[in-house]
Design an enzyme around this catalytic site. Structure first.
Site, PDB file in Angstrom:
ATOM      1  N   CYS A 109       0.869  -1.184   0.000  1.00 52.59           N
ATOM      2  CA  CYS A 109       0.000   0.000   0.000  1.00 52.59           C
ATOM      3  C   CYS A 109       0.901   1.228   0.000  1.00 52.59           C
ATOM      4  CB  CYS A 109      -0.950  -0.026   1.205  1.00 52.59           C
ATOM      5  SG  CYS A 109      -0.113  -0.024   2.801  1.00 52.59           S
ATOM      6  N   GLY A 110       0.560   2.254   0.771  1.00 49.52           N
ATOM      7  CA  GLY A 110       1.392   3.444   0.837  1.00 49.52           C
ATOM      8  C   GLY A 110       2.527   3.313   1.832  1.00 49.52           C
TER       9      GLY A 110
END
Length: 288
Positions: free
Chosen positions: A244-245
């Protein structure tokens, strides 16, 4: 969703389950609320203003690897053990972790406990919002804490570093699943962190974490979860790497995979905060 589907003390439990067990002497509750910087929310202040009775605050940013420049990377074993001891969480405890969004940052702490070899941990389905909506009380009182030793058996197969992910992307022998919003995955929406390139790891599929959740913040039942992964083109026959981030919402994917009975998954801890920073790593844009 019925409680028979929801309640599993190793993955996900309902507010009803927690209310029924809240006085169990070996239950420990953790508030692991964490928000993106642009959310404008202060998790520590919110905890002080009201939390589930008995809950301790788990600081995702502090209980991390201080040696890394990347955000909230998994802490060294010794640091995790010392922090848990100080919080009175240890051997023989059933842990339930929740957050202020529903199912968001709590999944990261679930994954971290699993990384440390802890099996008896579950995310509270729907988190604090569902707890309150279902009529259960909160408190401002601090819990009574007694030291408890935790035996950690680090399970390194649950985490991947950038070299391993780059190899998997090149060989195509893993399903790399990205939890970020479609705009960030496709490279049409800028990253929230400065200096990040836009796009995704080549060969990865996008399963936006919110697509795994119901409108009330609870997680969809296993059959619906499987359908979301399959609709995104994820090959569930391959071992999975979630990303993800910064390694938080990737854990929601990991929890969902566990809920559908898929156990061969690992989390890319550096995620896009690392991959997007290095110009020599390839990126892809668009839907694929």
């Amino acid at each position: 969703m019925t409680s028979a589907i929801t309640d599993d003390p190793k993955t996900l439990v309902s507010t009803g389950w927690l209310a029924a067990h809240i006085k169990d002497p070996d239950l420990r509750i953790l508030d692991a609320s964490w928000y993106l910087p642009d959310a404008g929310r202060d998790p520590k202040a919110e905890y002080a203003a009201g939390h589930i009775p008995g809950a301790r605050f788990f600081d995702i940013d502090e209980i991390s690897d201080a040696r890394s420049e990347l955000p909230h990377m998994a802490p060294p074993v010794e640091k995790f053990m010392s922090r848990m001891r100080a919080m009175g969480v240890g051997d023989g405890h059933q842990v339930v972790v929740y957050d202020g969004m529903g199912v968001f940052s709590a999944a990261r702490v679930w994954w971290l406990f699993r990384l440390m070899g802890q099996k008896n941990i579950a995310v509270l389905d729907g988190g604090l919002p569902k707890w309150i909506a279902d009529g259960h009380r909160t408190t401002t009182a601090a819990p009574t804490i007694r030291d408890r030793h935790m035996t950690v058996k680090y399970e390194g197969f649950r985490v991947r570093d950038v070299t391993e992910v780059a190899r998997a992307a090149k060989l195509g022998d893993h399903s790399i699943i990205d939890a970020r919003p479609p705009g960030r995955f496709q490279g049409t929406q800028p990253e929230p962190r400065e200096g990040m390139r836009s796009g995704h790891i080549p060969g990865s599929q996008n399963v936006f974490y919110q697509d795994l959740l119901n409108a009330d913040g609870t997680m969809k039942p296993p059959a619906a979860l499987r359908a979301v992964f399959e609709a995104a083109g994820v090959d569930l026959a391959k071992p999975a790497i979630t990303t993800c981030g910064s390694g938080v919402t990737a854990a929601i994917l990991s929890l969902a995979l566990e809920r559908i009975g898929k156990t061969d998954h690992a989390l890319y801890d550096g995620s896009w905060s690392e991959w997007g920073m290095y110009a020599d790593l390839p990126i892809a844009t668009g839907a694929n």
